[in-house]
Design a protein around this motif. Structure first.
Motif, PDB file in Angstrom:
ATOM      1  N   ILE A  60      23.054  11.681  32.298  1.00  0.00           N
ATOM      2  CA  ILE A  60      23.576  12.299  33.594  1.00  0.00           C
ATOM      3  C   ILE A  60      23.766  10.881  34.655  1.00  0.00           C
ATOM      4  O   ILE A  60      23.073  10.257  34.994  1.00  0.00           O
ATOM      5  CB  ILE A  60      22.813  13.153  34.369  1.00  0.00           C
ATOM      6  CG1 ILE A  60      22.144  14.394  33.368  1.00  0.00           C
ATOM      7  CG2 ILE A  60      23.254  13.975  35.689  1.00  0.00           C
ATOM      8  CD1 ILE A  60      23.446  15.339  32.887  1.00  0.00           C
ATOM      9  N   SER A  61      25.064  10.840  35.149  1.00  0.00           N
ATOM     10  CA  SER A  61      25.375   9.732  35.854  1.00  0.00           C
ATOM     11  C   SER A  61      25.420  10.053  37.234  1.00  0.00           C
ATOM     12  O   SER A  61      24.924  11.164  37.651  1.00  0.00           O
ATOM     13  CB  SER A  61      27.052   9.481  35.871  1.00  0.00           C
ATOM     14  OG  SER A  61      27.704  10.270  36.370  1.00  0.00           O
ATOM     15  N   GLN A  64      27.596  12.422  38.840  1.00  0.00           N
ATOM     16  CA  GLN A  64      27.446  13.920  38.462  1.00  0.00           C
ATOM     17  C   GLN A  64      27.471  14.961  39.530  1.00  0.00           C
ATOM     18  O   GLN A  64      26.570  14.807  40.474  1.00  0.00           O
ATOM     19  CB  GLN A  64      26.360  13.958  37.145  1.00  0.00           C
ATOM     20  CG  GLN A  64      26.302  15.374  36.845  1.00  0.00           C
ATOM     21  CD  GLN A  64      27.623  15.770  35.732  1.00  0.00           C
ATOM     22  OE1 GLN A  64      27.759  14.596  35.112  1.00  0.00           O
ATOM     23  NE2 GLN A  64      28.148  16.820  35.720  1.00  0.00           N
ATOM     24  N   LYS A  65      28.002  15.872  39.675  1.00  0.00           N
ATOM     25  CA  LYS A  65      28.101  17.093  40.380  1.00  0.00           C
ATOM     26  C   LYS A  65      27.767  18.391  39.709  1.00  0.00           C
ATOM     27  O   LYS A  65      27.671  18.168  38.387  1.00  0.00           O
ATOM     28  CB  LYS A  65      29.381  16.960  41.085  1.00  0.00           C
ATOM     29  CG  LYS A  65      29.770  15.930  41.866  1.00  0.00           C
ATOM     30  CD  LYS A  65      29.011  15.416  43.020  1.00  0.00           C
ATOM     31  CE  LYS A  65      29.535  14.211  43.752  1.00  0.00           C
ATOM     32  NZ  LYS A  65      28.498  13.629  44.815  1.00  0.00           N
ATOM     33  N   VAL A  68      22.873  21.169  36.403  1.00  0.00           N
ATOM     34  CA  VAL A  68      22.051  20.683  35.078  1.00  0.00           C
ATOM     35  C   VAL A  68      21.170  21.630  34.533  1.00  0.00           C
ATOM     36  O   VAL A  68      20.252  22.203  35.409  1.00  0.00           O
ATOM     37  CB  VAL A  68      21.430  19.348  35.317  1.00  0.00           C
ATOM     38  CG1 VAL A  68      20.704  19.062  34.003  1.00  0.00           C
ATOM     39  CG2 VAL A  68      22.302  18.093  35.811  1.00  0.00           C
ATOM     40  N   LEU A  88      22.051  17.763  42.653  1.00  0.00           N
ATOM     41  CA  LEU A  88      22.357  18.733  41.531  1.00  0.00           C
ATOM     42  C   LEU A  88      21.544  19.908  41.770  1.00  0.00           C
ATOM     43  O   LEU A  88      20.530  20.077  42.232  1.00  0.00           O
ATOM     44  CB  LEU A  88      22.247  17.999  40.229  1.00  0.00           C
ATOM     45  CG  LEU A  88      23.201  16.657  40.038  1.00  0.00           C
ATOM     46  CD1 LEU A  88      22.451  16.080  38.785  1.00  0.00           C
ATOM     47  CD2 LEU A  88      24.483  17.352  39.763  1.00  0.00           C
TER      48      LEU A  88
END
Length: 281
Positions: A60-61, A64-65, A68, A88
């Motif tokens: 997961i960078s 990331q939006k 998760v 997130l």
């Protein structure tokens, strides 16, 4: 040709729960939706989720939006905190039985035990449990590993088990550890579904000429079922889909046993059952 299907075959509670959570996330959570690693160890089901819009990723960078989903095997709680801190939406699909193992490892660590995790050291579930033991636990896969770790083990040992391990392996390792420790505290965290499916698999392997074990090649519990069956019945085949069944596997066979791992979908199992029942040899 008679076909015997194991009573306890296919999805366990933890897998059904994880997939229910994932499907609910599609309707209720911000997009995109990803899982860190496959939510369960079954390639066909993971592909199906991809089609629904849930993508398995290896990392997961920070950019990331969206959402998760924590895989059924669980992850390091510090990673979860990181996801939350970057905004997130985090949905926890960790199996309740895995959570129990995590909690017991955490408890034993706080109580000052030298913690031993019986399981596969590279399996994501074990990696997650290690994190709950503050990364101080020792992982033992088989009895032979104990000697290699003897210098790292204290005389006060606490044990937890990967949820898909066999009772036989647990018994052998605990028996040997009991000769090393002054105090030994053991939590049997093998899940109920695992124990039932393994007992069924043994029974079917004894009663049939050939055993088909259905499930992901990357699935620990399916691979263990195949190993258990093969120890009893040498004509045991671990397959993922109906395409892997060859007629020569079943030539001259009067009784076929079929079982499946906890992450094997009903539709996959049904396809195989129908194919074998309709087969003319």
């Amino acid at each position: 040709m008679d076909v015997i299907l194991a009573k306890h075959a296919g999805y366990c509670y933890g897998v059904e729960r994880a997939l229910k959570i994932a499907k609910e996330a599609i309707a209720n959570c911000p997009k995109p939706i990803v899982t860190l690693g496959p939510i369960i160890h079954n390639p066909q089901v993971v592909n199906w989720l991809e089609e629904l819009g849930i993508h398995a990723v290896d990392e997961i960078s920070e950019k990331q939006k969206g959402t998760v989903i924590i895989r059924s095997h669980g992850i390091d709680p510090e990673i979860v905190k990181k996801f939350v801190s970057q905004g997130l939406e985090v949905i926890d699909a960790t199996c309740p039985f895995v959570k129990k193992a995590q909690s017991r490892a955490q408890q034993l660590t706080k109580e000052g035990y030298s913690v031993v995790i019986i399981g596969e050291r590279n399996h994501p579930e074990v990696i997650g449990i290690l994190a709950y033991a503050q990364h101080k636990a020792q992982v033992i896969e088989k009895v032979e590993d104990i000697e290699k770790l003897s210098e790292k083990l204290t005389k006060r040992l606490g044990v937890v088990v990967q949820t898909t391990q066999s009772k036989e392996n647990l018994g052998k390792i605990v028996g040997e550890l009991s000769t090393k420790a002054i105090e030994l505290k053991v939590f049997n965290t093998i899940c109920n579904a695992t124990q039932k499916s393994q007992a069924d698999a043994k029974d079917i392997a004894r009663k049939t000429d050939v055993v088909l074990v259905v499930g992901g090649k990357n699935s620990a519990n399916t691979s263990r079922l195949a190993k258990i069956c093969k120890q009893i019945n040498s004509k045991t085949y671990h397959i993922e889909t109906v395409k892997e069944i060859k007629k020569n596997m079943l030539n001259g066979v009067k009784r076929v046993g079929i079982t499946a791992g906890a992450s094997t979908a009903d539709w996959i199992l049904k396809d195989i059952l129908t194919y074998v029942e309709d087969l003319e040899i």
